[in-house]
Design a protein around this motif. Structure first.
Motif, PDB file in Angstrom:
ATOM      1  N   GLY A 158      -6.113   3.196  -3.091  1.00 13.02           N
ATOM      2  CA  GLY A 158      -5.298   2.563  -1.885  1.00 13.02           C
ATOM      3  C   GLY A 158      -5.584   3.394  -0.448  1.00 13.02           C
ATOM      4  N   GLY A 159      -5.035   2.416   0.846  1.00 14.08           N
ATOM      5  CA  GLY A 159      -5.584   2.916   2.091  1.00 14.08           C
ATOM      6  C   GLY A 159      -4.912   2.003   2.939  1.00 14.08           C
ATOM      7  N   HIS A 160      -5.797   1.757   3.896  1.00 12.30           N
ATOM      8  CA  HIS A 160      -4.745   0.585   5.266  1.00 12.30           C
ATOM      9  C   HIS A 160      -6.303   0.710   7.036  1.00 12.30           C
ATOM     10  CE1 HIS A 160      -2.805   4.433   7.215  1.00 12.30           C
ATOM     11  NE2 HIS A 160      -3.512   3.832   8.106  1.00 12.30           N
TER      12      HIS A 160
ATOM     13  N   SER B 259      -6.648  -0.403  10.544  1.00  7.89           N
ATOM     14  CA  SER B 259      -5.220  -1.007  11.483  1.00  7.89           C
ATOM     15  C   SER B 259      -6.323  -0.777  12.850  1.00  7.89           C
ATOM     16  CB  SER B 259      -3.861   0.332  12.107  1.00  7.89           C
ATOM     17  OG  SER B 259      -4.451   1.756  11.990  1.00  7.89           O
TER      18      SER B 259
ATOM     19  N   THR C  33      -9.382   9.513   6.886  1.00  4.51           N
ATOM     20  CA  THR C  33      -8.911   8.895   7.965  1.00  4.51           C
ATOM     21  C   THR C  33     -10.003   8.362   9.084  1.00  4.51           C
ATOM     22  OG1 THR C  33      -6.341   9.191   7.775  1.00  4.51           O
ATOM     23  CG2 THR C  33      -7.264   8.372   9.464  1.00  4.51           C
TER      24      THR C  33
ATOM     25  N   SER D  86       1.173  -7.127   2.730  1.00  4.47           N
ATOM     26  CA  SER D  86      -0.102  -5.987   2.817  1.00  4.47           C
ATOM     27  C   SER D  86      -0.167  -5.736   5.245  1.00  4.47           C
ATOM     28  CB  SER D  86      -1.539  -6.658   2.099  1.00  4.47           C
ATOM     29  OG  SER D  86      -1.208  -6.365   0.724  1.00  4.47           O
TER      30      SER D  86
ATOM     31  N   SER E  64      -1.744  -3.944  11.366  1.00  6.39           N
ATOM     32  CA  SER E  64      -1.967  -2.294  10.336  1.00  6.39           C
ATOM     33  C   SER E  64      -2.649  -4.148   9.038  1.00  6.39           C
ATOM     34  CB  SER E  64      -1.515  -1.626   9.837  1.00  6.39           C
ATOM     35  OG  SER E  64      -1.263  -1.169  10.842  1.00  6.39           O
ATOM     36  N   TYR E  65      -3.564  -4.051   7.791  1.00  6.43           N
ATOM     37  CA  TYR E  65      -3.801  -4.145   6.837  1.00  6.43           C
ATOM     38  C   TYR E  65      -3.792  -3.020   5.524  1.00  6.43           C
ATOM     39  CZ  TYR E  65      -5.647  -6.752   2.005  1.00  6.43           C
ATOM     40  OH  TYR E  65      -5.565  -6.745   1.638  1.00  6.43           O
ATOM     41  N   ALA E  66      -2.909  -2.966   4.695  1.00  7.11           N
ATOM     42  CA  ALA E  66      -2.057  -2.086   4.139  1.00  7.11           C
ATOM     43  C   ALA E  66      -2.790  -2.491   2.153  1.00  7.11           C
ATOM     44  CB  ALA E  66      -0.450  -1.598   3.468  1.00  7.11           C
TER      45      ALA E  66
END
Length: 426
Positions: free
Chosen positions: A27-29, A31, A75, A392, A423-425
């Motif tokens: 997973g992650g994001h 932004s 990150t 998301s 942000s998009y997760a």
């Protein structure tokens, strides 16, 4: 974004392997945030209003099977300053670990990588020109032999390389040999007798090379809600020049967790150095510091951290509190650093998609020796509203306040920053 990958080939391979192995739990994001500072130079007299943009990519994952286990969390940040108050910068923070071999195998191999951003000068303000990055890469082979149903002997070696982006005097190589006897005292507790010898060599400061010896006995217990560990022993540092220092060492940690509460306490005393510091291990103090990487020397460090989180106040809210205290005594140099502080955060969920949060922190930094007269207090506050837009995607608006009060007026300032982020997760 290419500078995000400015790591050694071995470290890059490790992070890629961990990420691939973690594909089933990945997973992650991503932004992008933009805001306006009313004091971009972080100065009491030289004021500038500036737009500052930050682009962030975060990735995390873990995987375990009968042959290997891996975990990774990184990150990457790209920070840009419209009026050039600071240098644009790209950084990578995070850690990865890959274990080849199962706990029951007679031989295993662990590969570790971490990278963390530090202050270059401990008394200066946190701007990009006063930031350095420490990268640590370790290769740790182990041999295990079970001598009874309750006893195991373990021998290991640790080959570690530490590199700084700017302060190359603190670059070092260290080779460690360790021997442990582990006895299962009961179904929930273990006793561990451990001895290790390390040879530390600084790449560009030969006179600081030293040998480190450590022997401890460790008792640990793991219950349903409570776990704790206590280690006591002796450690010794001896330089090639003949200077040596020895003292008792200890480490105590405990954690308690229920559906509504979590509590952690850690306290330790040990010898480290300006290269290794805390080994890039994240603590409760999230404020910028240099972790001892100031002048090349060994350091006797006494550190205590405590944190508590609860959801008992209301169904929709979470409260977190933490305190920390750290004392660094340089063994040969007449320098000391003392740091203490705390933080509090509160989050309230109006709905599943709308959350408000507030966080405040307070840090007191005191110096003895060459930095005497550079003491400072540093306070921060952040108020944020996060709104889920569609699946998301989320939108955040926030306000940050910084207040730094120093004995030196050139390092005293107040800053207000107001911004928004998308942000998009995944």
């Amino acid at each position: 974004m290419k500078q995000f990958l400015r790591v050694k080939p071995g470290a890059l391979l490790l992070s890629v392997m961990s990420g691939m192995a973690s594909a089933q739990q990945f997973g992650g994001h991503i932004s992008a945030s933009s805001g306006e500072s009313d004091n971009a130079y972080k100065s009491e007299t030289r004021l500038l209003t500036e737009r500052q943009d930050t682009y962030e990519v975060a990735l995390a994952g873990d995987y375990t099977n009968q042959f290997l286990s891996g975990t990774a969390e990184y990150t990457g940040l790209d920070r840009r300053f419209a009026e050039h108050s600071q240098e644009d910068v790209r950084t990578l923070d995070g850690a990865a670990s890959l274990m080849l071999g199962a706990p029951t195998d007679p031989v295993d191999l662990q590969l570790k990588h971490s990278r963390h951003t530090l202050l270059s000068a401990p008394d200066e303000i946190n701007v990009t020109t006063n930031q350095d990055e420490r990268e640590i890469v370790s290769v740790i082979p182990r041999v295990k032999k079970r001598i009874s149903a309750a006893d195991m002997v373990l021998a290991s070696a640790d080959f570690t390389q530490i590199d700084f982006t700017k302060n190359e005097l603190n670059n070092s190589k260290r080779t460690t040999a360790a021997l442990s006897w582990i006895r299962r005292a009961s179904k929930v507790s273990n006793i561990n007798l451990q001895a290790q010898q390390s040879d530390i060599k600084f790449d560009n400061f030969d006179s600081a090379d030293y040998r480190y010896t450590n022997a401890v006995v460790v008792y640990s217990t793991q219950l349903r809600n409570l776990s704790y560990s206590l280690a006591v022993g002796y450690n010794r540092s001896e330089r090639d020049s003949g200077d040596n220092y020895g003292s008792p060492t200890y480490a105590f940690s405990t954690s308690y967790k229920t559906p509504l509460h979590s509590f952690k306490l850690m306290s330790s005393k040990a010898i480290t150095d300006s290269s290794m510091g805390n080994g890039n291990v994240r603590g409760v103090n999230q404020n910028p510091d240099n972790d001892g990487a100031f002048k090349v020397d060994q350091i006797e460090r006494v550190n205590t951290e405590v944190s508590w989180g609860t959801q008992a106040l209301c169904i929709k809210c979470t409260l977190s509190l933490s305190l920390h205290q750290n004392k660094d005594d340089y063994l040969l140099l007449p320098d000391e650093g003392r740091q203490e502080g705390g933080s509090a955060s509160f989050t309230y969920s109006f709905t599943e998609d709308i959350k408000a949060s507030y966080k405040a922190s307070d840090l007191r930094q005191r110096f003895v020796g060459s930095l005497i007269g550079r003491d400072y207090d540093y306070k921060t506050q952040r108020l944020e509203l996060a709104i889920g837009i569609v699946e998301s995607f989320s939108f955040r608006v926030f306000m940050e306040l910084e207040d730094r009060d120093s004995d030196d007026n050139d390092r005293t300032y107040n800053e207000e920053f107001v911004g928004a982020a998308l942000s998009y997760a995944f």
